[in-house]
Each structure stands twice: as structure tokens, then as C-alpha cells.
Write an enzyme that holds these catalytic residues in place. Sequence first.
Site, PDB file in Angstrom:
ATOM      1  N   HIS A 159       2.914 -15.804 -50.502  1.00 54.66           N
ATOM      2  CA  HIS A 159       2.749 -15.248 -50.160  1.00 54.66           C
ATOM      3  C   HIS A 159       1.754 -13.785 -49.581  1.00 54.66           C
ATOM      4  CE1 HIS A 159       0.495 -15.340 -45.308  1.00 54.66           C
ATOM      5  NE2 HIS A 159       1.389 -15.747 -44.867  1.00 54.66           N
ATOM      6  N   GLU A 264      -2.518 -17.739 -51.208  1.00 47.28           N
ATOM      7  CA  GLU A 264      -1.480 -17.900 -51.343  1.00 47.28           C
ATOM      8  C   GLU A 264      -1.204 -19.212 -52.161  1.00 47.28           C
ATOM      9  OE1 GLU A 264      -0.006 -18.644 -47.415  1.00 47.28           O
ATOM     10  OE2 GLU A 264      -1.461 -16.630 -46.435  1.00 47.28           O
TER      11      GLU A 264
HETATM   12  C1  BG6 Z   1      -0.542 -18.548 -43.609  1.00 48.16           C
HETATM   13  C2  BG6 Z   1      -0.302 -19.862 -42.601  1.00 48.16           C
HETATM   14  O1  BG6 Z   1       0.285 -19.397 -44.368  1.00 48.16           O
HETATM   15  O2  BG6 Z   1       1.062 -17.999 -42.717  1.00 48.16           O
HETATM   16  C3  BG6 Z   1      -0.666 -19.147 -41.136  1.00 48.16           C
HETATM   17  O3  BG6 Z   1      -0.653 -20.541 -43.064  1.00 48.16           O
HETATM   18  C4  BG6 Z   1       0.039 -18.560 -40.912  1.00 48.16           C
HETATM   19  O4  BG6 Z   1      -0.553 -20.788 -40.416  1.00 48.16           O
HETATM   20  C5  BG6 Z   1       0.190 -17.187 -41.829  1.00 48.16           C
HETATM   21  O5  BG6 Z   1      -0.473 -18.290 -39.021  1.00 48.16           O
HETATM   22  C6  BG6 Z   1       1.205 -16.406 -41.302  1.00 48.16           C
HETATM   23  O6  BG6 Z   1       2.812 -17.097 -41.140  1.00 48.16           O
HETATM   24  P1  BG6 Z   1       4.006 -15.984 -40.194  1.00 48.16           P
HETATM   25  O7  BG6 Z   1       5.267 -16.424 -39.962  1.00 48.16           O
HETATM   26  O8  BG6 Z   1       4.387 -14.594 -41.543  1.00 48.16           O
HETATM   27  O9  BG6 Z   1       3.607 -14.971 -39.101  1.00 48.16           O
END
Ligand code: BG6
Length: 297
Positions: A159, A264
Site C-alpha cells: 500500500h 499500490e
Molecule cells: C486503498 C483502498 O487501498 O486504501 C481505499 O482502495 C481505502 O478504498 C484506502 O480507502 C485506505 O484504507 P485504510 O483502511 O488505510 O483507511
Amino acid sequence: MSVTTDGSKVVLTHPDDKTSCVTILNYGATVTSWKLKGQEQLWLSEAAKLDGSKPVRGGIPLVFPIFGKSKTDDALGKLPQHGLARNSTWEFLGQTKSNPPTVQFALSPEIANQELTKLWPSDFSLVLTIELGLDFLKTAIEVNNPSKTEELKFNWLFHTYLKIEDIEDTFVSNLVGMKLYDQLLQETYVDKHPVVTFHEEKDLVYKNIADERVIQVVRRGEPVHTLKRHNLPDAVVWNPWINKSKSMADFEPKTGYEKMLCVEPGHVHDLITLAPGESWDAYQLLYRDELKYQAIE
Ligand code: BG6
């Protein structure tokens, strides 16, 4: 010393250039900073929790065994969004190479977040390898199924929060012609735009991108990030924009969406299935390169 640790984080410094370094928290094995020739490459929220109380908002959190929330698999469906790897303290295995400095971290159900392994009682063994080159950062994952009898089903995703100067004059290239699932519209379509630009919230899951296709983040004609993938056919492109940034307590400053962009790479479109004893590996490579605009096949 090119690798130092204080028990909660590990810092690698390149022996041939002290201005290139990477910091990894044991919590989530999250890369929180990568400096290339003194310049920070990753975005980290000023309100990110680095004390293990919640996943880190920024850097490179690791998503396993589920991307988002599972709607199809009962056991995975009990886990919180993005699984348990980013909410678990990994074991630092040590340094495996001195130049380029390389370290490994491991995670298994014995040491993972016990509240979460209770919800998803599968056996697994993860080894993350982080290599700091003079001009690149490589994060590689190996997933092993140690079970003698059960299959292991999972998603994987890096991510990656990239630091940029200004979202409005930045684009992402080489995704034209790819099929994607738009998480906001909840629709699947083929991207017809020559590049991905940002003037509102975007949450796009591109699918089945060939390994040869490099993804570039380009600002004013200058490629600022280049991303290569191995065994990671999907890629999420995410920018929360104004309202979503406001709704995330750990996202600061609220104007931070102007300075970040998540690209990501992952395997999230479907679940990877490992038979007992099988393993799977993949990596993400971040570096700087000249502009490489790739034609669609
Ligand atoms: C991304 C998703 O990978 O992560 C989004 O596609 C999401 O939908 C984002 O909002 C952040 O996620 P989190 O759980 O870290 O707030």
C-alpha cells in the site's frame, strides 16, 4: 554500520551514500521513510500512529490476507479492512546482505495480532525482504503455506504512499487500455484516458497488468517515481481528495492529499490459493527513470 535497530524500528543506510536510507517499523514491517540522495520519496501523515495502536497512515503498509473487506470468503470476511499484517508486530530476522544493505522480517500466526488470528485461524508464514539500492528500494514478499492439510487463500498488496509536489499537475502513466474496477462508482470499465489525472477523489483497482508494464508518476513532464512489479498483476491508484481526507482522523494535514498519491501493486482481483507446503513470491521495485511511455498491445 549500515543497519541499526532500537528494538522498535530498523534503519538501513547505504554504505556508499549516507544520504540514501530507509526506516522500517517492526509494527506492520511498515516502511515509514525512504530517502533517495537525501530526498524523501514516501508520504507519511503528520498524525500517523507509530506506536502500534493502529496501522500507519503513510509509507508502505502491507496488506494481507485480504484487500478491503471480503464479501465472498466467510473466514476472511471476519478480518478488518486490509487484514492483519499491518496491525501485527513482525519479527526482525536481521541483515542478509551488506551491499546493497538487505534485511528481512517475518510474520506467522504465533506472533501476529492474536485478536485477529482468532478471527482467521489459518496457518501462514511470511518473509519480507527489504533491499536498499543506491537508486532503488525493493520490497519482496514470500508467502508460504506450512499447513499439511489446508489450503491458504489470500490477497497481497504493497500500500505504497508516494510523496509528490502537487497532485493537480501530476499524472500516472501506462495504465491506458487496462481494465479497472472503480471502487467509487462500483463499476468495471476499460481506462480510455491516456493518463490518470487527479481533480477529485480516485479509488481505482487496475487488473491484470503485465509485469513488463512500468507505472510512472509524472509531474510536469518529469518522471518522479517509477514502479516495477513482479507477480503483482493488479494496482490500486488512490487519492482521498478533500472530504475523505477530512474523514480520516490520522490524515494530517488535511491538505496532505495534494502531496500524496497511492500506487499500490498487489494481487487483489482474486485470491491466491496455495496448496499445503506451497509458496508464492512477489516484489515491488521503486526507482527513478527516464520517461517510458509504453504503447498498448
Ligand atoms: C486503498 C483502498 O487501498 O486504501 C481505499 O482502495 C481505502 O478504498 C484506502 O480507502 C485506505 O484504507 P485504510 O483502511 O488505510 O483507511
